[in-house]
Write a protein that holds these residues in place. Structure first.
Motif, PDB file in Angstrom:
ATOM      1  N   GLN A 108       1.055  -1.047   0.135  1.00  0.00           N
ATOM      2  CA  GLN A 108       0.185   0.070  -0.162  1.00  0.00           C
ATOM      3  C   GLN A 108       1.222   0.996   0.055  1.00  0.00           C
ATOM      4  O   GLN A 108       1.619   1.282   0.812  1.00  0.00           O
ATOM      5  N   GLN A 110       0.753   5.605  -0.272  1.00  0.00           N
ATOM      6  CA  GLN A 110       0.522   6.715  -0.757  1.00  0.00           C
ATOM      7  C   GLN A 110       2.049   7.614  -1.321  1.00  0.00           C
ATOM      8  O   GLN A 110       3.459   7.537  -0.699  1.00  0.00           O
ATOM      9  N   ASN A 112       3.312  11.346  -4.070  1.00  0.00           N
ATOM     10  CA  ASN A 112       3.097  12.345  -4.648  1.00  0.00           C
ATOM     11  C   ASN A 112       3.746  12.059  -6.420  1.00  0.00           C
ATOM     12  O   ASN A 112       4.701  11.653  -6.003  1.00  0.00           O
ATOM     13  N   SER A 127       0.408  16.069  -7.770  1.00  0.00           N
ATOM     14  CA  SER A 127      -0.462  16.159  -6.848  1.00  0.00           C
ATOM     15  C   SER A 127       0.260  16.328  -5.404  1.00  0.00           C
ATOM     16  O   SER A 127      -0.681  16.788  -4.441  1.00  0.00           O
ATOM     17  N   ALA A 132      -1.338  13.284  -1.662  1.00  0.00           N
ATOM     18  CA  ALA A 132      -0.974  11.732  -1.529  1.00  0.00           C
ATOM     19  C   ALA A 132      -1.900  11.280  -2.182  1.00  0.00           C
ATOM     20  O   ALA A 132      -3.379  10.932  -2.075  1.00  0.00           O
ATOM     21  N   PHE A 133      -2.026  10.597  -3.951  1.00  0.00           N
ATOM     22  CA  PHE A 133      -2.457   9.337  -4.403  1.00  0.00           C
ATOM     23  C   PHE A 133      -2.272   7.826  -3.696  1.00  0.00           C
ATOM     24  O   PHE A 133      -0.745   7.323  -3.221  1.00  0.00           O
ATOM     25  N   PRO A 134      -3.781   7.541  -3.390  1.00  0.00           N
ATOM     26  CA  PRO A 134      -3.169   6.402  -2.490  1.00  0.00           C
ATOM     27  C   PRO A 134      -2.934   5.057  -4.021  1.00  0.00           C
ATOM     28  O   PRO A 134      -3.834   4.973  -5.050  1.00  0.00           O
ATOM     29  N   THR A 136      -1.957   0.493  -4.719  1.00  0.00           N
ATOM     30  CA  THR A 136      -2.286  -0.584  -4.027  1.00  0.00           C
ATOM     31  C   THR A 136      -0.856  -1.354  -5.529  1.00  0.00           C
ATOM     32  O   THR A 136      -1.193  -1.280  -6.625  1.00  0.00           O
ATOM     33  N   GLN A 155       9.907   4.300   1.830  1.00  0.00           N
ATOM     34  CA  GLN A 155       8.934   5.342   2.572  1.00  0.00           C
ATOM     35  C   GLN A 155      10.224   6.479   2.282  1.00  0.00           C
ATOM     36  O   GLN A 155      10.854   6.384   2.514  1.00  0.00           O
ATOM     37  N   SER A 191       4.238   7.051   1.730  1.00  0.00           N
ATOM     38  CA  SER A 191       4.280   6.126   2.982  1.00  0.00           C
ATOM     39  C   SER A 191       4.122   4.957   1.966  1.00  0.00           C
ATOM     40  O   SER A 191       3.664   4.947   0.907  1.00  0.00           O
TER      41      SER A 191
END
Length: 194
Positions: A108, A110, A112, A127, A132-134, A136, A155, A191
């Motif tokens: 997962q 997050q 930018n 962004s 932030a853009f999520p 998977t 990260q 993240s």
């Protein structure tokens, strides 16, 4: 009689010189101006080698040819060169390494990002101002260049991705993205879990 012989010799000399030079009209070009014929050519240099290279003649760019300024967390500035051609393979380069676990399929994230298009060097979207853009990773919900190019990001890491059309939006393009466009992304991993 003697003078007549000298005159005849003089006329003969003038006529013989006139016969050696081709007849020419007076030039309207001042002496020393205009092109020469044939055009001078430096020794050992072919005419095609002196012409400016076209896109097809340029070597493909590497990730090091694209310049990115700015630190993680801030909107970057990207400079796409004119001295090399868009690469035909996916390229990635960690601009800042990050820490912790490396992203893998199923992680997962997050993220930018800032997107530039290669052909016109336009900053298309980012962004950094909106959040932030999520994602998977590896689920096929984004372009193939992201699913492949973000594997291993950590990260706090900033990565440059140069994505050829076949791993981007392809022949159809997407909204302001022209068909067969090479994409240049700078991606910050806010993240990484999983």
């Amino acid at each position: 009689m003697r003078n007549a012989g000298i005159i005849v010799l003089g006329v003969a000399a003038v006529l013989s010189l006139a016969a050696c030079a081709p007849h020419q009209e007076p030039s309207t070009v001042p002496p020393g101006a205009g092109p020469t014929y044939p055009a001078p050519n430096p020794a050992g240099v072919s005419v095609s080698a002196t012409a400016a290279p076209t896109t097809q003649q340029l070597k493909p760019c590497t990730a090091d040819d694209v310049k990115v300024t700015g630190k993680f967390g801030s909107k970057p500035t990207v400079t796409i060169p004119d001295t090399c051609a868009a690469p035909s393979t996916l390229l990635s380069k960690d601009l800042e390494p990050g820490t912790g676990a490396a992203a893998k399929n199923g992680s997962q994230l997050q993220l930018n990002y800032d997107l530039y298009t290669w052909s016109d060097k336009v900053d298309q979207e980012n962004s950094f101002a909106t959040g932030a853009f999520p994602l998977t990773l590896g689920q096929g919900t984004v372009i193939q260049g992201w699913d492949e190019g973000l594997v291993g990001i950590k990260q706090g890491g900033r990565r440059l991705l140069i994505i050829p059309p076949d791993k981007g939006y392809g022949a159809s393009g997407n909204q302001s993205i022209k068909p067969n466009e090479t994409l240049v992304f700078v991606v910050d991993a806010v993240s990484v879990t999983g």
